[in-house]
Design a protein around this motif. Structure first.
Motif, PDB file in Angstrom:
ATOM      1  N   MET A   1       0.854  -1.269   0.016  1.00 26.44           N
ATOM      2  CA  MET A   1      -0.228   0.011   0.023  1.00 26.44           C
ATOM      3  C   MET A   1       1.004   1.164   0.131  1.00 26.44           C
ATOM      4  N   ASP A   2       0.621   1.977  -1.026  1.00 24.19           N
ATOM      5  CA  ASP A   2       1.241   3.389  -1.014  1.00 24.19           C
ATOM      6  C   ASP A   2       0.849   4.532  -0.142  1.00 24.19           C
ATOM      7  N   GLN A   3       1.351   4.786   0.926  1.00 19.47           N
ATOM      8  CA  GLN A   3       0.793   5.622   1.701  1.00 19.47           C
ATOM      9  C   GLN A   3       0.629   7.130   1.193  1.00 19.47           C
ATOM     10  N   GLU A   4       1.385   7.297   0.229  1.00 15.79           N
ATOM     11  CA  GLU A   4       1.493   8.700  -0.468  1.00 15.79           C
ATOM     12  C   GLU A   4       0.501   9.095  -1.323  1.00 15.79           C
ATOM     13  N   GLU A   5       0.215   8.044  -2.450  1.00 19.23           N
ATOM     14  CA  GLU A   5      -0.498   8.257  -3.418  1.00 19.23           C
ATOM     15  C   GLU A   5      -2.104   8.229  -2.879  1.00 19.23           C
ATOM     16  N   ALA A   6      -2.672   9.545  -3.224  1.00 14.51           N
ATOM     17  CA  ALA A   6      -4.109   9.391  -3.169  1.00 14.51           C
ATOM     18  C   ALA A   6      -4.816   8.551  -4.003  1.00 14.51           C
ATOM     19  N   VAL A   7      -5.942   7.839  -3.075  1.00  9.95           N
ATOM     20  CA  VAL A   7      -6.686   6.989  -3.919  1.00  9.95           C
ATOM     21  C   VAL A   7      -8.010   7.740  -3.976  1.00  9.95           C
ATOM     22  N   THR A   8      -8.706   7.377  -5.128  1.00  9.32           N
ATOM     23  CA  THR A   8     -10.075   8.223  -5.495  1.00  9.32           C
ATOM     24  C   THR A   8     -11.156   7.293  -5.728  1.00  9.32           C
ATOM     25  N   ALA A   9     -12.201   7.803  -5.593  1.00 10.78           N
ATOM     26  CA  ALA A   9     -13.343   6.900  -5.949  1.00 10.78           C
ATOM     27  C   ALA A   9     -14.533   7.543  -6.530  1.00 10.78           C
ATOM     28  N   ALA A  10     -15.508   7.015  -7.303  1.00  9.12           N
ATOM     29  CA  ALA A  10     -16.734   7.613  -7.587  1.00  9.12           C
ATOM     30  C   ALA A  10     -17.775   6.747  -7.128  1.00  9.12           C
ATOM     31  N   VAL A  11     -19.265   7.347  -6.878  1.00  7.18           N
ATOM     32  CA  VAL A  11     -20.400   6.586  -6.633  1.00  7.18           C
ATOM     33  C   VAL A  11     -21.319   6.857  -7.794  1.00  7.18           C
ATOM     34  N   LEU A  12     -21.858   5.662  -8.205  1.00  7.83           N
ATOM     35  CA  LEU A  12     -22.699   5.749  -9.207  1.00  7.83           C
ATOM     36  C   LEU A  12     -24.215   5.191  -8.574  1.00  7.83           C
ATOM     37  N   VAL A  13     -25.165   6.007  -8.393  1.00 10.13           N
ATOM     38  CA  VAL A  13     -26.581   5.653  -7.888  1.00 10.13           C
ATOM     39  C   VAL A  13     -27.270   5.327  -8.914  1.00 10.13           C
ATOM     40  N   ILE A  14     -28.081   4.114  -9.002  1.00 13.38           N
ATOM     41  CA  ILE A  14     -28.790   3.614 -10.293  1.00 13.38           C
ATOM     42  C   ILE A  14     -30.335   3.533 -10.011  1.00 13.38           C
ATOM     43  N   GLY A  15     -31.051   4.299 -10.294  1.00 10.60           N
ATOM     44  CA  GLY A  15     -32.462   4.060  -9.954  1.00 10.60           C
ATOM     45  C   GLY A  15     -33.436   5.070 -10.246  1.00 10.60           C
ATOM     46  N   ASP A  16     -34.423   4.870 -10.965  1.00  4.31           N
ATOM     47  CA  ASP A  16     -35.468   5.786 -11.211  1.00  4.31           C
ATOM     48  C   ASP A  16     -36.107   6.398  -9.884  1.00  4.31           C
ATOM     49  N   GLU A  17     -36.077   5.672  -8.947  1.00  2.53           N
ATOM     50  CA  GLU A  17     -37.006   5.914  -7.680  1.00  2.53           C
ATOM     51  C   GLU A  17     -36.184   6.913  -7.096  1.00  2.53           C
ATOM     52  N   ILE A  18     -34.840   7.148  -7.254  1.00  6.72           N
ATOM     53  CA  ILE A  18     -34.155   8.408  -6.644  1.00  6.72           C
ATOM     54  C   ILE A  18     -34.430   9.602  -7.382  1.00  6.72           C
ATOM     55  N   LEU A  19     -34.570   9.418  -8.771  1.00 10.00           N
ATOM     56  CA  LEU A  19     -34.670  10.537  -9.535  1.00 10.00           C
ATOM     57  C   LEU A  19     -36.122  11.141  -9.348  1.00 10.00           C
ATOM     58  N   SER A  20     -36.961  10.396  -9.238  1.00 10.65           N
ATOM     59  CA  SER A  20     -38.374  10.799  -9.006  1.00 10.65           C
ATOM     60  C   SER A  20     -38.811  11.345  -7.714  1.00 10.65           C
ATOM     61  N   GLY A  21     -37.725  11.323  -6.872  1.00 11.26           N
ATOM     62  CA  GLY A  21     -37.875  11.643  -5.268  1.00 11.26           C
ATOM     63  C   GLY A  21     -38.732  10.735  -4.544  1.00 11.26           C
TER      64      GLY A  21
END
Lengths: 250, 250
Positions: A1-21
């Motif tokens: 594990m490289d303690q210096e290099e930043a590890v990044t992430a994205a989240v993808l939320v999938i679902g009509d029910e979130i977009l409809s509220g």
């Protein structure tokens, strides 16, 4: 594990029910806090509908840009659960019912209950590892740097716990929060100068109000404890020199 | 107003504090429900950090794809509030302190309190209309189809109310929710067949569990009340023919 290099992430939320509220997402905030706590920087979130083209496009945009992509939602048994097939398409790999997944499901479901619909939940893209579901058995999976999880918060959380030991993590981000006892508009200039003086310390300013009027929290973040302490001391000195006046104007 | 053409929208949430998990977003769910209620389809959400390149790229990707783009966050007085400048850059227009914005702010702030930091909140891209802030006076703005709002929920909500009468809205989406009293895995096949038979009625399936075990809500959505009623009748008949059994397996 490289303690210096930043590890990044994205989240993808999938679902009509979130977009409809209809359903209020609770996963973004949970994952954001979780990743921060293990030293992974969440850099982007997207929410897309249950449409294959949209899912494929988002997966392919995000998985090449960040160390990890976490998806939530769309891995249940119904016709609108198309996440697994969309991931396979995004990677250009095949997908079929996975014997390991069926075995996990059989710990909770009798073979007679493994209807074609339920067997949809065992469809796993070729080459993926399973991500265990400690709540209701139908697994998620990890393909390369993409981790595919359920949308139900309790199940998603159990999957995060399962997958975390396999993740590369960066040096943990440290943070301090200081209550300014001043309006954001009064603290903004000196705080901005300090932000420029400490380009390696992220400084954010968050107005709030309580019964005394408008006020501001200042948050400093850095991976270097010494730099964070130095910046904190300067911000505290700056605040001490300000007329401390919570007021009605932000 | 064309009642037949779908009106679409995206939301862009701007702020490091959401991505770090420090602040839990409450705006996505509110805007999603609000837009659905006025007949606008929310099609995509993104969350990006307080970084100009990221904001510009997201604004330009989303504003050309959807009827409207709503942004939240980054319009306060501090150095990390860079939304207005980023929007100007995305459109390739100038930006400067706006007399109309200063006038609105002077309804709440004395001229002596209009510090350079606070005047940052009056920076409005050229050609934009103001969006009134009924809470703390510093306005948002609308430039072409992009509506720029505060991140503080109460202020954002007042801005939504202000801007809504100026929006084109579509025919309102109608929905019915049916409790299946069946596990999702048991209802998935007949429900999927009905979803195919009614391509103009969106059908979603949402598992939940309560003290009786796993269960499922089915949600049907359409802009056509007759088609919705027809689909609802068929789904109800399908459910009546199912062995009604909430169980422990999703």
């Amino acid at each position: 594990m490289d303690q210096e290099e930043a590890v990044t992430a994205a989240v993808l939320v999938i679902g009509d029910e979130i977009l409809s509220g209809r359903t209020k997402d609770k996963n973004i905030g949970f994952i954001a806090e979780y990743l921060t706590s293990i030293g992974i920087d969440l850099k982007e979130v997207r929410v897309v509908p249950d449409e294959e083209d949209e899912i494929v496009a988002a997966v392919n945009a995000l998985r090449v840009r960040y160390t990890y992509l976490f998806t939530t939602g769309g891995i249940g048994p119904t016709h609108d659960d198309i996440t697994a097939d969309s991931i396979a398409k995004a990677f250009g790999v095949g997908i079929s019912e996975d014997e390991r997944a069926i075995e996990e499901m059989l710990t909770r479901v009798s073979r007679a209950d493994l209807t074609p619909a339920r067997l949809r939940m065992a469809r796993i893209p070729h080459g993926a590892d399973l991500v265990r579901n400690a709540v209701s058995s139908a697994p998620g999976f990890r393909l390369d740097n993409v981790i595919v999880m359920a949308g139900v918060p309790a199940i998603m959380q159990s999957m995060m716990d399962y997958v975390t030991p396999t993740l590369r993590t960066g040096k943990r981000m440290l943070s301090v929060s200081l209550r300014a006892d001043a309006r954001e508009g009064d603290v903004a200039e000196p705080f901005g100068l300090l932000a420029k003086a400490y380009p390696d310390v992220m400084m954010g300013s968050y107005p709030f109000n309580d019964e005394h009027g408008y006020n501001t929290n200042l948050v400093l973040r850095s991976r270097d404890p010494d730099r964070l302490a130095a910046a904190k001391a300067e911000v505290e000195a700056m605040l001490a020199a300000l007329p401390g006046r919570a007021g009605k104007i932000p």
